[in-house]
Motif scaffolding. Structure first.
Motif, PDB file in Angstrom:
ATOM      1  N   SER A  21      -4.198   1.525  -3.387  1.00 33.21           N
ATOM      2  CA  SER A  21      -2.921   1.046  -2.849  1.00 33.21           C
ATOM      3  C   SER A  21      -1.751   1.234  -3.807  1.00 33.21           C
ATOM      4  CB  SER A  21      -3.034  -0.422  -2.453  1.00 33.21           C
ATOM      5  OG  SER A  21      -3.324  -1.224  -3.577  1.00 33.21           O
ATOM      6  N   GLY A  69       4.264   1.515  -2.484  1.00 36.24           N
ATOM      7  CA  GLY A  69       4.248   0.382  -1.567  1.00 36.24           C
ATOM      8  C   GLY A  69       5.601  -0.250  -1.343  1.00 36.24           C
ATOM      9  N   CYS A 108       0.807  -1.211   0.000  1.00 37.00           N
ATOM     10  CA  CYS A 108       0.000   0.000   0.000  1.00 37.00           C
ATOM     11  C   CYS A 108       0.841   1.261   0.000  1.00 37.00           C
ATOM     12  CB  CYS A 108      -0.922  -0.003   1.215  1.00 37.00           C
ATOM     13  SG  CYS A 108      -2.164   1.289   1.149  1.00 37.00           S
ATOM     14  N   LYS A 155      -3.041   6.415   4.760  1.00 37.88           N
ATOM     15  CA  LYS A 155      -3.072   5.225   3.891  1.00 37.88           C
ATOM     16  C   LYS A 155      -3.743   5.604   2.584  1.00 37.88           C
ATOM     17  CE  LYS A 155      -5.471   0.800   3.457  1.00 37.88           C
ATOM     18  NZ  LYS A 155      -6.241   1.302   2.297  1.00 37.88           N
TER      19      LYS A 155
END
Length: 124
Positions: A101, A52, A31, A97
């Motif tokens: 992702s 990520g 992510c 976050k």
């Protein structure tokens, strides 16, 4: 999803701080993640993003060359190394976050979870 920031505090102009963000509840290593900040009386501002795998990093123009975003996927931890701090960097800093992702976006809306944040104050 849980994001817990730490490492904030008081720094002198020209000084350094390292922020950490402990992540849990999702596949961290797959992510994209980011950092944002909010100064008193101002809107939340995106600061940096990282892919990520950690290969690609992106920065707000005003922090380029001073801040470095990084991650340790083995520890599920995101970092923000801040050098050459100035009073304009004073803000509450948040770890986020990515909504997608695979995309470390440069907009606040590119992130769908934020931690509670940690305060950074730069003053002599």
């Amino acid at each position: 999803v849980q994001l817990v920031e730490s490492g904030g505090g008081l720094a002198q102009p020209g000084g350094s701080l390292r922020l950490s963000c402990a992540a849990s509840g999702f596949a961290f290593d797959n992510c994209a993640m980011g950092w944002a900040r909010q100064a008193p009386g101002k809107e939340l501002e995106w600061v940096a993003g990282i892919s990520g795998g950690g290969r690609f990093a992106y920065y707000l123009d005003s922090v380029k060359g001073r801040f470095t975003i990084s991650r340790d996927n083995a520890k599920n931890t995101l970092y923000l190394q801040m050098n050459s701090l100035n009073p304009e960097d004073t803000a509450h800093y948040y770890c986020g976050k990515a909504r997608n992702s695979g995309y470390a976006g440069t907009q606040i809306t590119d992130y769908n979870y934020w931690g509670q944040g940690t305060q950074v104050t730069v003053s002599s």
